[in-house]
Design a protein around this motif. Structure first.
Motif, PDB file in Angstrom:
ATOM      1  N   LEU A   1       9.238   8.602  -2.387  1.00 19.16           N
ATOM      2  CA  LEU A   1      10.549   8.129  -1.924  1.00 19.16           C
ATOM      3  C   LEU A   1      10.479   7.650  -0.475  1.00 19.16           C
ATOM      4  O   LEU A   1      11.012   6.582  -0.130  1.00 19.16           O
ATOM      5  N   ILE A   2       9.827   8.412   0.373  1.00 24.85           N
ATOM      6  CA  ILE A   2       9.699   8.028   1.782  1.00 24.85           C
ATOM      7  C   ILE A   2       8.965   6.695   1.910  1.00 24.85           C
ATOM      8  O   ILE A   2       9.391   5.786   2.630  1.00 24.85           O
ATOM      9  N   TYR A   3       7.862   6.552   1.192  1.00 24.31           N
ATOM     10  CA  TYR A   3       7.086   5.314   1.259  1.00 24.31           C
ATOM     11  C   TYR A   3       7.887   4.110   0.752  1.00 24.31           C
ATOM     12  O   TYR A   3       7.797   3.005   1.312  1.00 24.31           O
ATOM     13  N   SER A   4       8.645   4.312  -0.289  1.00 25.62           N
ATOM     14  CA  SER A   4       9.415   3.204  -0.852  1.00 25.62           C
ATOM     15  C   SER A   4      10.499   2.728   0.104  1.00 25.62           C
ATOM     16  O   SER A   4      10.762   1.527   0.214  1.00 25.62           O
ATOM     17  N   VAL A   5      11.132   3.648   0.788  1.00 28.22           N
ATOM     18  CA  VAL A   5      12.166   3.287   1.755  1.00 28.22           C
ATOM     19  C   VAL A   5      11.562   2.484   2.913  1.00 28.22           C
ATOM     20  O   VAL A   5      12.178   1.537   3.420  1.00 28.22           O
ATOM     21  N   ILE A   6      10.367   2.840   3.324  1.00 22.53           N
ATOM     22  CA  ILE A   6       9.696   2.118   4.414  1.00 22.53           C
ATOM     23  C   ILE A   6       9.266   0.723   3.960  1.00 22.53           C
ATOM     24  O   ILE A   6       9.298  -0.241   4.741  1.00 22.53           O
TER      25      ILE A   6
ATOM     26  N   VAL B   1       8.992   5.258  -7.119  1.00 26.20           N
ATOM     27  CA  VAL B   1       9.464   6.647  -7.094  1.00 26.20           C
ATOM     28  C   VAL B   1       9.554   7.215  -8.504  1.00 26.20           C
ATOM     29  O   VAL B   1       9.138   8.352  -8.771  1.00 26.20           O
ATOM     30  N   LEU B   2      10.087   6.433  -9.425  1.00 26.62           N
ATOM     31  CA  LEU B   2      10.315   6.934 -10.788  1.00 26.62           C
ATOM     32  C   LEU B   2       9.023   7.325 -11.493  1.00 26.62           C
ATOM     33  O   LEU B   2       9.026   8.192 -12.374  1.00 26.62           O
ATOM     34  N   THR B   3       7.902   6.701 -11.138  1.00 25.67           N
ATOM     35  CA  THR B   3       6.637   7.088 -11.767  1.00 25.67           C
ATOM     36  C   THR B   3       6.241   8.524 -11.421  1.00 25.67           C
ATOM     37  O   THR B   3       5.484   9.154 -12.166  1.00 25.67           O
ATOM     38  N   PHE B   4       6.751   9.036 -10.306  1.00 23.77           N
ATOM     39  CA  PHE B   4       6.424  10.398  -9.890  1.00 23.77           C
ATOM     40  C   PHE B   4       7.551  11.387 -10.199  1.00 23.77           C
ATOM     41  O   PHE B   4       7.649  12.445  -9.574  1.00 23.77           O
ATOM     42  N   ILE B   5       8.366  11.046 -11.152  1.00 28.47           N
ATOM     43  CA  ILE B   5       9.402  11.960 -11.630  1.00 28.47           C
ATOM     44  C   ILE B   5       9.059  12.361 -13.058  1.00 28.47           C
ATOM     45  O   ILE B   5       8.680  11.530 -13.876  1.00 28.47           O
ATOM     46  N   ASN B   6       9.193  13.650 -13.340  1.00 27.52           N
ATOM     47  CA  ASN B   6       8.903  14.170 -14.674  1.00 27.52           C
ATOM     48  C   ASN B   6      10.159  14.856 -15.208  1.00 27.52           C
ATOM     49  O   ASN B   6      10.251  16.085 -15.227  1.00 27.52           O
TER      50      ASN B   6
ATOM     51  N   GLN C   1       0.821  -1.210   0.000  1.00 32.90           N
ATOM     52  CA  GLN C   1       0.000   0.000   0.000  1.00 32.90           C
ATOM     53  C   GLN C   1       0.852   1.256   0.000  1.00 32.90           C
ATOM     54  O   GLN C   1       0.469   2.265  -0.600  1.00 32.90           O
ATOM     55  N   PHE C   2       1.990   1.203   0.670  1.00 35.31           N
ATOM     56  CA  PHE C   2       2.874   2.370   0.653  1.00 35.31           C
ATOM     57  C   PHE C   2       3.251   2.742  -0.777  1.00 35.31           C
ATOM     58  O   PHE C   2       3.403   3.918  -1.111  1.00 35.31           O
ATOM     59  N   ILE C   3       3.385   1.730  -1.625  1.00 36.04           N
ATOM     60  CA  ILE C   3       3.777   1.999  -3.007  1.00 36.04           C
ATOM     61  C   ILE C   3       2.563   2.086  -3.916  1.00 36.04           C
ATOM     62  O   ILE C   3       2.343   3.095  -4.599  1.00 36.04           O
ATOM     63  N   TRP C   4       1.732   1.030  -3.916  1.00 38.14           N
ATOM     64  CA  TRP C   4       0.698   0.937  -4.946  1.00 38.14           C
ATOM     65  C   TRP C   4      -0.532   1.782  -4.639  1.00 38.14           C
ATOM     66  O   TRP C   4      -1.164   2.308  -5.560  1.00 38.14           O
ATOM     67  N   THR C   5      -0.905   1.952  -3.370  1.00 37.01           N
ATOM     68  CA  THR C   5      -2.024   2.837  -3.059  1.00 37.01           C
ATOM     69  C   THR C   5      -1.660   4.281  -3.362  1.00 37.01           C
ATOM     70  O   THR C   5      -2.491   5.047  -3.857  1.00 37.01           O
ATOM     71  N   PHE C   6      -0.408   4.644  -3.088  1.00 34.94           N
ATOM     72  CA  PHE C   6       0.012   6.007  -3.432  1.00 34.94           C
ATOM     73  C   PHE C   6      -0.024   6.196  -4.943  1.00 34.94           C
ATOM     74  O   PHE C   6      -0.494   7.226  -5.437  1.00 34.94           O
ATOM     75  N   VAL C   7       0.469   5.211  -5.679  1.00 34.78           N
ATOM     76  CA  VAL C   7       0.394   5.280  -7.142  1.00 34.78           C
ATOM     77  C   VAL C   7      -1.060   5.364  -7.591  1.00 34.78           C
ATOM     78  O   VAL C   7      -1.438   6.207  -8.420  1.00 34.78           O
TER      79      VAL C   7
ATOM     80  N   GLY D   1      -0.511  15.851   3.250  1.00 40.61           N
ATOM     81  CA  GLY D   1       0.329  16.719   4.077  1.00 40.61           C
ATOM     82  C   GLY D   1       1.796  16.632   3.707  1.00 40.61           C
ATOM     83  O   GLY D   1       2.494  17.658   3.635  1.00 40.61           O
ATOM     84  N   LEU D   2       2.289  15.408   3.465  1.00 44.53           N
ATOM     85  CA  LEU D   2       3.688  15.250   3.062  1.00 44.53           C
ATOM     86  C   LEU D   2       3.960  15.922   1.724  1.00 44.53           C
ATOM     87  O   LEU D   2       4.978  16.610   1.545  1.00 44.53           O
ATOM     88  N   ALA D   3       3.048  15.710   0.777  1.00 50.14           N
ATOM     89  CA  ALA D   3       3.245  16.304  -0.549  1.00 50.14           C
ATOM     90  C   ALA D   3       3.253  17.829  -0.473  1.00 50.14           C
ATOM     91  O   ALA D   3       4.061  18.490  -1.141  1.00 50.14           O
ATOM     92  N   LEU D   4       2.368  18.393   0.349  1.00 52.86           N
ATOM     93  CA  LEU D   4       2.355  19.846   0.516  1.00 52.86           C
ATOM     94  C   LEU D   4       3.617  20.342   1.215  1.00 52.86           C
ATOM     95  O   LEU D   4       4.186  21.384   0.861  1.00 52.86           O
TER      96      LEU D   4
END
Length: 487
Positions: free
Chosen positions: A225-230, A128-133, A55-61, A202-205
């Motif tokens: 990045l934070i979620y992926s490390v966890i 993480v890479l999916t959220f890099i532009n 969920q840390f990765i896929w729910t965020f995606v 909140g983290l994104a802001l």
């Protein structure tokens, strides 16, 4: 097919007929349940860490990638839809192949555990890479980057999560413990959703900079990045605490896509539960993919995403604590069916709520959340369908069977994200703008009404499942007898 012995020799056709008619409750000696191999208490509890990590990765995606693509990268709804649907069509081929590969894996760690340990770093990286532009804007290079990173992220999700799902069916021979293992997974899933949905905005802001009212690309990337490390150590906890007890079937043959698909299609109970999961996941994961639009534009606040998307997950954790008890009393199928019907009622409450009536919206979210307990039942039903097919054919297809669960999850997410965004566009949605009344109504329909109807459809499909829990137990006992005779 091989003959199967149950006191006297029977042909495979006779066994299949008896399997379809099912054995009576007294056909086997229930005392043989005492010899079942069980997972440790630590393994049952820690199994949920795997879905927590996912969920840390896929729910965020699933929750933020659609709005990242439209509002940050600047991709049109048609392009976003094409990317997500194209990746899922690719998954339709990759997922059963991954399941078949896992089934045929032989290692000192078992068939499924190695993929969890060695695949999770790659999944975390591409989360993480999916959220890099890197190409700044909706250029051709930016579109290609989005296609490649999202597709590879989906492949790596398959590599990790299909073996992870299949693992629950081989950790124990006891049906009640399977329910507990899958309940642990459901709790892990919803705790992960609570954390992701309550903290992400909140983290994104925070990482977007002082004074930001909406998240920037940098804010999304740092949160990912934070979620992926966890997530990585959580996956490793599952690897180190779990063991595989259920022996594989005769799956040492060379891989054949045709044979693999045939084994899946011929398993009528797997097809039923796959259909249920497809509707269930499209309703649930699809809603997650577009829920942020409802909160931002209908309710009028980016920061309220945390509240609206967290309440259902908190309710699901509470409801999940009672699932093993009600599964014993009512049976897996009935718990699944009734829970989805009541979830639909919760979504209808939200749909008919005026946008300024927060009490009514929150009440609907609570009803929807407390009864979000069907996932452990579908997972346990997949395990029952695997046992059913093994008794008929002698072949155990844990990996390919659970591939249907992973595919249904990603398909639901993609359909919600791709078709959902197309529907929003058709209703008049314009990114980063004041929405018209028609667009607001459209957002409400896509986020709440359509998922409610899908849940009702999935609940009705449950009526096709005729295997009782007692009959599923009989099949497992029959399999144990057969293996004892072979050995």
């Amino acid at each position: 097919m091989d003959n199967v012995e149950f006191g006297s020799k029977e042909t495979a056709i006779q066994v299949e007929k008896k399997t379809d008619d099912f054995y009576g409750p007294d056909y086997f000696d229930k005392n043989e349940n005492k010899n079942k191999k069980l997972a440790s208490k630590a393994a049952v509890i820690c199994y949920g860490f795997g879905d927590l990590a996912s969920q840390f990765i896929w729910t965020f995606v699933g929750s933020y990638l659609t709005i990242f693509y439209t509002d940050i990268v600047g991709l049109t709804p048609i392009i976003v839809s094409a990317i997500m649907l194209g990746a899922r069509i690719f998954d339709a081929v990759i997922d059963p192949i991954m399941g078949a590969i896992a089934e045929r894996t032989r290692s000192k760690w078992g068939r499924f555990r190695p993929y969890i340990a060695f695949g999770c770093p790659g999944l975390a990286l591409f989360g993480v890479l999916t959220f890099i532009n890197p190409f700044g804007g909706s250029s051709k290079a930016g579109i290609i980057w989005a296609v490649v990173t999202y597709t590879i992220a989906g492949i790596l999700y398959t590599v990790v999560n299909i073996p992870y799902a299949a693992l629950s069916g081989v950790m124990t021979e006891d049906a009640d413990q399977r329910n507990k293992i899958n309940t642990s997974r459901n709790i892990g899933m919803n705790i992960g959703m609570i954390i992701v949905n309550s903290c992400s905005a909140g983290l994104a802001l925070f990482f977007s900079g002082t004074g930001s009212e909406v998240a920037t690309g940098h804010g999304y990337m740092m949160t990912a990045l934070i979620y992926s490390v966890i997530a990585i150590p959580l996956f490793l906890v599952v690897f180190f605490t779990s063991k595989e007890y259920v022996a594989p079937g005769h799956n040492d043959s060379k891989f054949s896509l045709k044979a693999t698909i045939n084994n899946l299609v011929c398993n009528k109970y797997l097809m039923i539960v796959t259909g249920i999961m497809a509707l269930q996941m499209t309703a649930f994961m699809g809603r997650i993919a577009v829920c942020a639009f409802y909160v931002i534009y209908c309710l009028g606040s980016f920061t309220m995403i945390a509240l609206i998307m967290t309440i259902p997950s908190i309710g699901a954790v509470i409801g999940s604590l009672f699932v093993p008890y009600f599964a014993k009393k009512l049976g897996k199928r009935n718990v699944l069916m009734y829970s989805m019907l009541i979830q639909a009622i919760g979504l209808l409450i939200i749909y008919f709520s005026p946008f300024n009536n927060m009490a009514m919206v929150i009440a609907g979210c609570c009803v929807f959340g407390v009864f979000n307990v069907g996932f452990p039942m579908t997972l346990s039903m997949v395990a029952d369908s695997v046992d059913y097919m093994e008794l008929k054919t002698g072949i155990r297809t844990d990996g390919t069977a659970y591939a249907t669960y992973g595919l249904a999850t990603k398909l639901g997410n993609a359909l919600g994200g791709s078709i959902g965004i197309l529907l929003l566009s058709a209703f008049g949605y314009v990114a980063n703008a004041q929405q018209t009344p028609g667009a607001l109504r459209g957002i409400n329909i896509v986020v709440n009404l359509i998922p409610a109807l899908l849940f009702i459809g999935a609940a009705l499909l449950c009526l096709l499942w005729r295997m009782t829990d007692e009959q599923a137990d009989d099949i497992r006992i029959a399999l144990t007898k057969k293996k004892e005779q072979v050995n």
